[in-house]
Motif scaffolding. Sequence first.
Motif, PDB file in Angstrom:
ATOM      1  N   GLY A  11       0.824  -1.198   0.000  1.00  0.00           N
ATOM      2  CA  GLY A  11       0.000   0.000   0.000  1.00  0.00           C
ATOM      3  C   GLY A  11       0.853   1.241   0.000  1.00  0.00           C
ATOM      4  O   GLY A  11       0.418   2.327   0.365  1.00  0.00           O
ATOM      5  N   LEU A  16      -0.946   6.368   4.106  1.00  0.00           N
ATOM      6  CA  LEU A  16      -0.057   6.014   5.235  1.00  0.00           C
ATOM      7  C   LEU A  16       1.157   5.235   4.756  1.00  0.00           C
ATOM      8  O   LEU A  16       2.279   5.420   5.269  1.00  0.00           O
ATOM      9  CB  LEU A  16      -0.843   5.211   6.262  1.00  0.00           C
ATOM     10  N   GLY A  17       0.962   4.358   3.766  1.00  0.00           N
ATOM     11  CA  GLY A  17       2.093   3.573   3.244  1.00  0.00           C
ATOM     12  C   GLY A  17       3.099   4.453   2.533  1.00  0.00           C
ATOM     13  O   GLY A  17       4.312   4.289   2.699  1.00  0.00           O
ATOM     14  N   ASP A  35       2.362  -2.301  -4.381  1.00  0.00           N
ATOM     15  CA  ASP A  35       0.996  -1.797  -4.519  1.00  0.00           C
ATOM     16  C   ASP A  35       0.401  -2.361  -5.807  1.00  0.00           C
ATOM     17  O   ASP A  35       1.100  -2.995  -6.600  1.00  0.00           O
ATOM     18  CB  ASP A  35       0.986  -0.260  -4.515  1.00  0.00           C
ATOM     19  N   LEU A  36      -0.903  -2.158  -5.969  1.00  0.00           N
ATOM     20  CA  LEU A  36      -1.571  -2.683  -7.164  1.00  0.00           C
ATOM     21  C   LEU A  36      -0.935  -2.124  -8.432  1.00  0.00           C
ATOM     22  O   LEU A  36      -0.455  -0.989  -8.433  1.00  0.00           O
ATOM     23  CB  LEU A  36      -3.058  -2.306  -7.111  1.00  0.00           C
ATOM     24  N   ALA A  39      -1.966   1.258  -9.290  1.00  0.00           N
ATOM     25  CA  ALA A  39      -1.631   2.375  -8.387  1.00  0.00           C
ATOM     26  C   ALA A  39      -0.364   3.073  -8.868  1.00  0.00           C
ATOM     27  O   ALA A  39       0.441   2.484  -9.585  1.00  0.00           O
ATOM     28  CB  ALA A  39      -1.426   1.841  -6.966  1.00  0.00           C
ATOM     29  N   VAL A  57       1.896  -5.609  -6.971  1.00  0.00           N
ATOM     30  CA  VAL A  57       1.367  -6.806  -6.296  1.00  0.00           C
ATOM     31  C   VAL A  57      -0.113  -6.637  -6.018  1.00  0.00           C
ATOM     32  O   VAL A  57      -0.630  -5.542  -5.896  1.00  0.00           O
ATOM     33  CB  VAL A  57       2.069  -7.087  -4.940  1.00  0.00           C
ATOM     34  N   VAL A  59      -1.843  -8.044  -2.677  1.00  0.00           N
ATOM     35  CA  VAL A  59      -1.359  -8.666  -1.433  1.00  0.00           C
ATOM     36  C   VAL A  59      -1.986 -10.036  -1.188  1.00  0.00           C
ATOM     37  O   VAL A  59      -1.461 -10.832  -0.400  1.00  0.00           O
ATOM     38  CB  VAL A  59      -1.596  -7.768  -0.194  1.00  0.00           C
ATOM     39  N   CYS A  85       0.425  -1.849   4.878  1.00  0.00           N
ATOM     40  CA  CYS A  85      -0.538  -0.740   4.839  1.00  0.00           C
ATOM     41  C   CYS A  85      -1.655  -0.997   3.844  1.00  0.00           C
ATOM     42  O   CYS A  85      -2.685  -0.344   3.889  1.00  0.00           O
ATOM     43  CB  CYS A  85       0.175   0.560   4.488  1.00  0.00           C
ATOM     44  N   GLY A  87      -4.848  -1.850   2.059  1.00  0.00           N
ATOM     45  CA  GLY A  87      -6.163  -2.119   2.643  1.00  0.00           C
ATOM     46  C   GLY A  87      -7.252  -1.382   1.891  1.00  0.00           C
ATOM     47  O   GLY A  87      -6.980  -0.451   1.141  1.00  0.00           O
ATOM     48  N   ILE A  88      -8.482  -1.845   2.104  1.00  0.00           N
ATOM     49  CA  ILE A  88      -9.642  -1.203   1.468  1.00  0.00           C
ATOM     50  C   ILE A  88     -10.726  -0.978   2.515  1.00  0.00           C
ATOM     51  O   ILE A  88     -10.781  -1.687   3.525  1.00  0.00           O
ATOM     52  CB  ILE A  88     -10.222  -2.086   0.316  1.00  0.00           C
ATOM     53  N   THR A 147      -1.264  -2.824   9.868  1.00  0.00           N
ATOM     54  CA  THR A 147      -2.182  -1.706  10.065  1.00  0.00           C
ATOM     55  C   THR A 147      -3.606  -2.213  10.237  1.00  0.00           C
ATOM     56  O   THR A 147      -4.162  -2.807   9.311  1.00  0.00           O
ATOM     57  CB  THR A 147      -2.124  -0.731   8.881  1.00  0.00           C
ATOM     58  N   ALA A 148      -4.135  -2.000  11.459  1.00  0.00           N
ATOM     59  CA  ALA A 148      -5.543  -2.336  11.696  1.00  0.00           C
ATOM     60  C   ALA A 148      -6.328  -1.021  11.543  1.00  0.00           C
ATOM     61  O   ALA A 148      -6.159  -0.312  10.571  1.00  0.00           O
ATOM     62  CB  ALA A 148      -5.717  -2.950  13.092  1.00  0.00           C
ATOM     63  N   LEU A 194      -8.204   8.628  12.643  1.00  0.00           N
ATOM     64  CA  LEU A 194      -8.599   9.310  11.399  1.00  0.00           C
ATOM     65  C   LEU A 194      -7.405  10.044  10.804  1.00  0.00           C
ATOM     66  O   LEU A 194      -6.863  10.938  11.426  1.00  0.00           O
ATOM     67  CB  LEU A 194      -9.706  10.324  11.710  1.00  0.00           C
ATOM     68  N   PHE A 195      -7.027   9.669   9.610  1.00  0.00           N
ATOM     69  CA  PHE A 195      -5.900  10.320   8.936  1.00  0.00           C
ATOM     70  C   PHE A 195      -6.344  10.814   7.566  1.00  0.00           C
ATOM     71  O   PHE A 195      -7.107  10.117   6.881  1.00  0.00           O
ATOM     72  CB  PHE A 195      -4.719   9.346   8.810  1.00  0.00           C
ATOM     73  N   THR A 197      -6.265  10.870   4.209  1.00  0.00           N
ATOM     74  CA  THR A 197      -5.704  10.122   3.077  1.00  0.00           C
ATOM     75  C   THR A 197      -6.832   9.910   2.061  1.00  0.00           C
ATOM     76  O   THR A 197      -8.005  10.121   2.375  1.00  0.00           O
ATOM     77  CB  THR A 197      -5.226   8.721   3.520  1.00  0.00           C
TER      78      THR A 197
END
Length: 255
Positions: A11, A16-17, A35-36, A39, A57, A59, A85, A87-88, A147-148, A194-195, A197
Amino acid sequence: MFKGLVGLVTGGASGLGKATAELIIKQGGRVVICDLPSAPGANTAKALGENAAFAPVDVTSEKDIKNALQTTVDKFGRLDVAVNCAGIASAARTYNFKKDQPFDLELFRTTVEVNLVGTFNVIRLVAGLIGKNAPNADGQRGVIINTASIAAFDGQIGQAAYAASKAGVVGMTLAIARDLSKQGIRVVTIAPGLFRTPMMELLPEPAIKQLEASVPFPPRLGHPHEYALLVQSIIQNPMLNGETIRLDGSLRMQP
Ligand SMILES: C[C@H](O)CC(=O)SCCNC(=O)CCNC(=O)[C@H](O)C(C)(C)COP(=O)(O)OP(=O)(O)OC[C@H]1O[C@@H](n2cnc3c(N)ncnc32)[C@H](O)[C@@H]1OP(=O)(O)O
Ligand SMILES: NC(=O)c1ccc[n+]([C@@H]2O[C@H](COP(=O)([O-])OP(=O)(O)OC[C@H]3O[C@@H](n4cnc5c(N)ncnc54)[C@H](O)[C@@H]3O)[C@@H](O)[C@H]2O)c1
Protein backbone atom coordinates in the motif's frame (compact mmCIF):
# COMPACT_ATOMS: atom_id res chain seq x y z
CA MET A 1 19.00 6.27 11.67
CA PHE A 2 17.97 3.63 9.13
CA LYS A 3 21.25 3.42 7.18
CA GLY A 4 21.53 -0.03 5.61
CA LEU A 5 17.94 -0.92 6.52
CA VAL A 6 15.73 -2.38 3.78
CA GLY A 7 11.98 -1.99 4.15
CA LEU A 8 9.01 -3.30 2.18
CA VAL A 9 5.75 -1.34 2.37
CA THR A 10 2.48 -2.69 0.98
CA GLY A 11 0.00 0.00 0.00
CA GLY A 12 3.08 2.19 -0.35
CA ALA A 13 1.76 4.16 -3.32
CA SER A 14 -0.71 6.14 -1.25
CA GLY A 15 -1.59 7.59 2.13
CA LEU A 16 -0.06 6.01 5.24
CA GLY A 17 2.09 3.57 3.24
CA LYS A 18 3.50 6.31 1.04
CA ALA A 19 4.36 8.43 4.09
CA THR A 20 6.09 5.38 5.61
CA ALA A 21 8.16 4.78 2.46
CA GLU A 22 9.13 8.46 2.40
CA LEU A 23 10.26 8.34 6.05
CA ILE A 24 12.38 5.21 5.52
CA ILE A 25 14.15 6.91 2.60
CA LYS A 26 14.55 10.18 4.51
CA GLN A 27 16.15 8.27 7.40
CA GLY A 28 18.73 6.69 5.06
CA GLY A 29 17.03 3.37 4.38
CA ARG A 30 15.97 1.66 1.15
CA VAL A 31 12.42 0.61 0.35
CA VAL A 32 10.37 -1.60 -1.95
CA ILE A 33 6.93 -0.15 -2.54
CA CYS A 34 4.34 -2.88 -3.15
CA ASP A 35 1.00 -1.80 -4.52
CA LEU A 36 -1.57 -2.68 -7.16
CA PRO A 37 -0.36 -2.41 -10.78
CA SER A 38 -3.05 0.26 -11.24
CA ALA A 39 -1.63 2.38 -8.39
CA PRO A 40 1.00 5.10 -8.98
CA GLY A 41 3.68 3.01 -7.23
CA ALA A 42 6.24 3.30 -10.02
CA ASN A 43 6.01 7.10 -9.98
CA THR A 44 6.17 7.15 -6.19
CA ALA A 45 9.32 5.03 -6.22
CA LYS A 46 10.86 7.15 -9.02
CA ALA A 47 10.24 10.32 -7.06
CA LEU A 48 11.97 8.77 -4.02
CA GLY A 49 15.09 8.03 -6.05
CA GLU A 50 17.45 5.08 -6.48
CA ASN A 51 16.91 3.78 -2.94
CA ALA A 52 13.30 3.01 -3.75
CA ALA A 53 11.81 0.34 -6.03
CA PHE A 54 8.29 -0.60 -7.05
CA ALA A 55 6.87 -4.12 -7.14
CA PRO A 56 3.33 -4.44 -8.53
CA VAL A 57 1.37 -6.81 -6.30
CA ASP A 58 -2.01 -7.88 -5.11
CA VAL A 59 -1.36 -8.67 -1.43
CA THR A 60 -3.70 -11.65 -1.68
CA SER A 61 -1.44 -13.29 -4.31
CA GLU A 62 1.33 -15.65 -3.19
CA LYS A 63 3.00 -15.34 -6.58
CA ASP A 64 3.02 -11.54 -6.50
CA ILE A 65 4.52 -11.37 -3.01
CA LYS A 66 7.18 -13.95 -3.90
CA ASN A 67 8.03 -11.85 -6.99
CA ALA A 68 8.24 -8.73 -4.81
CA LEU A 69 10.62 -10.54 -2.44
CA GLN A 70 12.78 -11.54 -5.41
CA THR A 71 12.84 -7.89 -6.48
CA THR A 72 13.86 -6.95 -2.94
CA VAL A 73 16.78 -9.41 -2.97
CA ASP A 74 17.82 -8.48 -6.51
CA LYS A 75 17.78 -4.74 -5.78
CA PHE A 76 18.82 -4.51 -2.13
CA GLY A 77 20.03 -7.98 -1.09
CA ARG A 78 17.97 -8.32 2.12
CA LEU A 79 14.82 -7.37 4.03
CA ASP A 80 14.69 -6.00 7.59
CA VAL A 81 11.25 -4.43 8.00
CA ALA A 82 7.88 -5.11 6.37
CA VAL A 83 4.97 -2.68 6.85
CA ASN A 84 1.47 -3.82 5.84
CA CYS A 85 -0.54 -0.74 4.84
CA ALA A 86 -2.47 -2.17 1.89
CA GLY A 87 -6.16 -2.12 2.64
CA ILE A 88 -9.64 -1.20 1.47
CA ALA A 89 -12.67 0.28 3.19
CA SER A 90 -16.24 -0.84 2.68
CA ALA A 91 -19.45 0.63 4.03
CA ALA A 92 -22.87 -0.97 4.05
CA ARG A 93 -25.44 -1.82 6.68
CA THR A 94 -25.83 -5.47 7.65
CA TYR A 95 -29.37 -5.12 6.35
CA ASN A 96 -30.56 -2.04 4.52
CA PHE A 97 -34.24 -1.91 5.36
CA LYS A 98 -34.75 1.14 3.16
CA LYS A 99 -33.71 -0.90 0.14
CA ASP A 100 -34.73 -4.28 1.61
CA GLN A 101 -31.20 -5.51 0.90
CA PRO A 102 -28.74 -7.64 2.97
CA PHE A 103 -25.04 -6.78 3.07
CA ASP A 104 -23.48 -8.02 -0.16
CA LEU A 105 -21.56 -11.17 0.75
CA GLU A 106 -18.97 -10.66 -1.99
CA LEU A 107 -18.21 -7.21 -0.52
CA PHE A 108 -17.76 -8.81 2.89
CA ARG A 109 -15.48 -11.50 1.46
CA THR A 110 -13.36 -9.01 -0.50
CA THR A 111 -12.91 -6.71 2.48
CA VAL A 112 -11.70 -9.59 4.67
CA GLU A 113 -9.68 -11.10 1.83
CA VAL A 114 -7.64 -7.94 1.24
CA ASN A 115 -7.35 -6.54 4.76
CA LEU A 116 -6.92 -9.75 6.76
CA VAL A 117 -5.97 -12.60 4.44
CA GLY A 118 -3.77 -10.28 2.34
CA THR A 119 -1.97 -9.01 5.42
CA PHE A 120 -1.37 -12.56 6.63
CA ASN A 121 -0.22 -13.66 3.18
CA VAL A 122 2.45 -10.95 3.22
CA ILE A 123 3.52 -11.76 6.81
CA ARG A 124 3.90 -15.50 6.20
CA LEU A 125 6.09 -14.85 3.14
CA VAL A 126 8.27 -11.89 4.28
CA ALA A 127 9.07 -13.77 7.51
CA GLY A 128 11.08 -16.29 5.47
CA LEU A 129 13.36 -13.62 4.00
CA ILE A 130 13.67 -11.54 7.18
CA GLY A 131 14.50 -14.77 9.06
CA LYS A 132 17.61 -15.22 6.91
CA ASN A 133 19.26 -12.12 8.42
CA ALA A 134 22.10 -12.47 10.90
CA PRO A 135 20.74 -11.64 14.37
CA ASN A 136 21.82 -8.40 16.03
CA ALA A 137 23.32 -8.29 19.54
CA ASP A 138 19.77 -8.61 20.93
CA GLY A 139 19.01 -11.60 18.70
CA GLN A 140 16.66 -9.56 16.51
CA ARG A 141 16.47 -10.32 12.77
CA GLY A 142 13.68 -7.89 11.83
CA VAL A 143 10.28 -6.30 12.40
CA ILE A 144 6.83 -6.70 10.84
CA ILE A 145 4.31 -3.87 11.32
CA ASN A 146 0.63 -4.23 10.41
CA THR A 147 -2.18 -1.71 10.06
CA ALA A 148 -5.54 -2.34 11.70
CA SER A 149 -7.94 0.52 12.56
CA ILE A 150 -9.80 1.83 15.59
CA ALA A 151 -12.80 0.41 13.73
CA ALA A 152 -11.58 -2.96 15.08
CA PHE A 153 -12.82 -1.74 18.48
CA ASP A 154 -15.33 1.07 17.67
CA GLY A 155 -16.87 -0.09 14.40
CA GLN A 156 -19.43 2.40 13.13
CA ILE A 157 -22.72 1.77 11.34
CA GLY A 158 -21.81 0.17 8.04
CA GLN A 159 -18.43 -1.17 9.15
CA ALA A 160 -19.23 -4.83 9.89
CA ALA A 161 -16.87 -6.17 7.20
CA TYR A 162 -14.18 -3.56 7.73
CA ALA A 163 -14.26 -3.92 11.52
CA ALA A 164 -14.14 -7.72 11.24
CA SER A 165 -11.14 -7.56 8.91
CA LYS A 166 -9.26 -5.17 11.19
CA ALA A 167 -10.20 -7.02 14.36
CA GLY A 168 -8.70 -10.08 12.70
CA VAL A 169 -5.42 -8.23 12.19
CA VAL A 170 -5.49 -7.22 15.87
CA GLY A 171 -6.37 -10.76 16.92
CA MET A 172 -3.56 -12.45 15.03
CA THR A 173 -0.80 -10.03 16.10
CA LEU A 174 0.19 -11.75 19.37
CA ALA A 175 -0.06 -15.26 17.90
CA ILE A 176 2.22 -14.34 15.00
CA ALA A 177 4.66 -12.55 17.33
CA ARG A 178 4.85 -15.78 19.35
CA ASP A 179 5.31 -17.86 16.17
CA LEU A 180 8.22 -15.71 14.99
CA SER A 181 9.84 -14.93 18.35
CA LYS A 182 12.42 -17.71 18.22
CA GLN A 183 13.69 -16.26 14.94
CA GLY A 184 13.96 -12.79 16.49
CA ILE A 185 11.22 -11.17 14.41
CA ARG A 186 8.98 -8.68 16.22
CA VAL A 187 5.34 -8.18 15.15
CA VAL A 188 3.41 -5.02 16.08
CA THR A 189 0.12 -3.60 14.80
CA ILE A 190 -0.93 0.04 14.58
CA ALA A 191 -4.66 0.90 14.88
CA PRO A 192 -4.94 4.38 13.37
CA GLY A 193 -7.86 6.69 14.05
CA LEU A 194 -8.60 9.31 11.40
CA PHE A 195 -5.90 10.32 8.94
CA ARG A 196 -6.27 12.59 5.93
CA THR A 197 -5.70 10.12 3.08
CA PRO A 198 -7.54 9.15 -0.14
CA MET A 199 -9.30 6.37 1.81
CA MET A 200 -10.72 8.83 4.30
CA GLU A 201 -11.74 11.15 1.49
CA LEU A 202 -14.12 8.45 0.24
CA LEU A 203 -16.46 9.41 3.11
CA PRO A 204 -19.10 12.09 2.54
CA GLU A 205 -17.72 15.50 3.64
CA PRO A 206 -20.40 15.80 6.40
CA ALA A 207 -19.14 12.51 7.82
CA ILE A 208 -15.51 13.63 7.71
CA LYS A 209 -16.36 16.92 9.44
CA GLN A 210 -18.40 15.04 12.08
CA LEU A 211 -15.55 12.61 12.71
CA GLU A 212 -12.89 15.36 12.77
CA ALA A 213 -14.87 17.32 15.39
CA SER A 214 -15.17 14.19 17.50
CA VAL A 215 -11.39 13.82 18.08
CA PRO A 216 -10.72 15.02 21.67
CA PHE A 217 -7.13 16.18 20.99
CA PRO A 218 -5.78 17.17 18.61
CA PRO A 219 -9.24 17.97 17.10
CA ARG A 220 -8.21 17.24 13.53
CA LEU A 221 -7.43 14.40 11.11
CA GLY A 222 -3.93 12.97 11.54
CA HIS A 223 -1.19 13.61 8.99
CA PRO A 224 0.14 10.44 7.32
CA HIS A 225 3.63 11.44 8.51
CA GLU A 226 2.42 11.05 12.09
CA TYR A 227 1.58 7.41 11.35
CA ALA A 228 5.07 6.98 9.85
CA LEU A 229 6.60 8.42 13.04
CA LEU A 230 5.02 5.56 15.02
CA VAL A 231 6.43 3.05 12.52
CA GLN A 232 9.85 4.62 13.17
CA SER A 233 9.39 4.31 16.95
CA ILE A 234 8.34 0.67 16.67
CA ILE A 235 11.40 -0.14 14.56
CA GLN A 236 13.65 1.62 17.09
CA ASN A 237 12.18 0.08 20.26
CA PRO A 238 13.10 -3.61 20.71
CA MET A 239 10.70 -4.03 23.60
CA LEU A 240 7.61 -3.41 21.43
CA ASN A 241 6.24 -6.79 20.36
CA GLY A 242 2.93 -8.62 20.01
CA GLU A 243 0.80 -5.54 20.69
CA THR A 244 -1.67 -3.26 18.90
CA ILE A 245 -1.13 0.46 19.43
CA ARG A 246 -4.02 2.90 18.90
CA LEU A 247 -2.98 6.17 17.22
CA ASP A 248 -6.16 8.25 17.42
CA GLY A 249 -6.04 11.44 19.53
CA SER A 250 -8.08 9.51 22.15
CA LEU A 251 -11.01 9.27 19.72
CA ARG A 252 -13.60 6.61 20.52
CA MET A 253 -15.88 6.54 17.49
CA GLN A 254 -19.63 7.00 17.95
CA PRO A 255 -22.11 4.74 16.07
C1 LIG B 1 -11.06 4.34 7.73
C2 LIG B 1 -10.32 4.15 9.02
O1 LIG B 1 -10.16 2.82 9.34
C3 LIG B 1 -10.86 4.89 10.23
C4 LIG B 1 -12.33 4.80 10.32
O2 LIG B 1 -12.90 3.76 10.49
S1 LIG B 1 -13.10 6.29 10.07
C5 LIG B 1 -14.79 5.87 10.26
C6 LIG B 1 -15.34 5.61 8.91
N1 LIG B 1 -16.76 5.39 9.04
C7 LIG B 1 -17.43 4.76 8.09
O3 LIG B 1 -16.85 4.33 7.11
C8 LIG B 1 -18.89 4.63 8.31
C9 LIG B 1 -19.48 3.86 7.19
N2 LIG B 1 -20.91 4.02 7.17
C10 LIG B 1 -21.54 4.73 6.20
O4 LIG B 1 -20.92 5.28 5.31
C11 LIG B 1 -23.02 4.84 6.31
O5 LIG B 1 -23.45 4.56 7.63
C12 LIG B 1 -23.71 3.85 5.34
C13 LIG B 1 -23.44 4.28 3.91
C14 LIG B 1 -23.18 2.45 5.56
C15 LIG B 1 -25.19 3.81 5.59
O6 LIG B 1 -25.63 5.13 5.66
P1 LIG B 1 -27.22 5.33 5.69
O7 LIG B 1 -27.50 6.38 6.70
O8 LIG B 1 -27.92 4.03 5.86
O9 LIG B 1 -27.55 5.76 4.23
P2 LIG B 1 -27.15 7.04 3.43
O10 LIG B 1 -28.40 7.43 2.70
O11 LIG B 1 -25.96 6.70 2.62
O12 LIG B 1 -26.76 8.19 4.45
C16 LIG B 1 -27.79 8.98 5.03
C17 LIG B 1 -27.21 10.30 5.36
O13 LIG B 1 -26.10 10.17 6.26
C18 LIG B 1 -24.91 10.70 5.67
N3 LIG B 1 -23.85 9.75 6.00
C19 LIG B 1 -23.49 8.67 5.28
N4 LIG B 1 -22.48 8.08 5.91
C20 LIG B 1 -22.24 8.76 7.04
C21 LIG B 1 -21.35 8.61 8.11
N5 LIG B 1 -20.48 7.65 8.11
N6 LIG B 1 -21.41 9.49 9.14
C22 LIG B 1 -22.27 10.51 9.12
N7 LIG B 1 -23.15 10.73 8.12
C23 LIG B 1 -23.13 9.85 7.11
C24 LIG B 1 -25.15 10.74 4.19
O14 LIG B 1 -24.35 11.81 3.66
C25 LIG B 1 -26.62 11.02 4.14
O15 LIG B 1 -26.79 12.41 4.39
P3 LIG B 1 -28.03 13.14 3.66
O16 LIG B 1 -29.28 12.40 4.15
O17 LIG B 1 -27.94 14.57 4.12
O18 LIG B 1 -27.81 12.96 2.18
N1 LIG C 1 -6.82 6.80 6.61
C1 LIG C 1 -7.31 6.47 7.79
O1 LIG C 1 -7.93 7.25 8.52
C2 LIG C 1 -7.12 5.06 8.30
C3 LIG C 1 -7.51 4.81 9.60
C4 LIG C 1 -7.34 3.51 10.11
C5 LIG C 1 -6.77 2.52 9.33
N2 LIG C 1 -6.40 2.82 8.07
C6 LIG C 1 -5.78 1.74 7.30
O2 LIG C 1 -4.49 2.18 6.88
C7 LIG C 1 -4.11 1.51 5.68
C8 LIG C 1 -3.71 2.55 4.65
O3 LIG C 1 -4.86 3.30 4.37
P1 LIG C 1 -4.79 4.75 3.67
O4 LIG C 1 -5.68 5.63 4.45
O5 LIG C 1 -3.36 5.11 3.46
O6 LIG C 1 -5.53 4.42 2.31
P2 LIG C 1 -5.13 4.62 0.79
O7 LIG C 1 -6.34 4.19 0.04
O8 LIG C 1 -4.54 5.96 0.60
O9 LIG C 1 -3.95 3.54 0.58
C9 LIG C 1 -4.22 2.18 0.54
C10 LIG C 1 -3.31 1.56 -0.50
O10 LIG C 1 -3.49 0.15 -0.49
C11 LIG C 1 -3.48 -0.28 -1.83
N3 LIG C 1 -4.20 -1.56 -1.96
C12 LIG C 1 -5.53 -1.78 -1.81
N4 LIG C 1 -5.82 -3.07 -2.05
C13 LIG C 1 -4.64 -3.69 -2.35
C14 LIG C 1 -4.28 -5.01 -2.71
N5 LIG C 1 -5.19 -5.98 -2.81
N6 LIG C 1 -2.97 -5.27 -2.95
C15 LIG C 1 -2.03 -4.30 -2.86
N7 LIG C 1 -2.30 -3.02 -2.55
C16 LIG C 1 -3.61 -2.73 -2.29
C17 LIG C 1 -4.17 0.83 -2.61
O11 LIG C 1 -3.84 0.77 -3.99
C18 LIG C 1 -3.60 2.06 -1.92
O12 LIG C 1 -2.43 2.52 -2.54
C19 LIG C 1 -5.33 0.68 5.27
O13 LIG C 1 -5.15 -0.66 5.70
C20 LIG C 1 -6.49 1.32 6.05
O14 LIG C 1 -7.53 0.39 6.32
C21 LIG C 1 -6.56 4.05 7.51
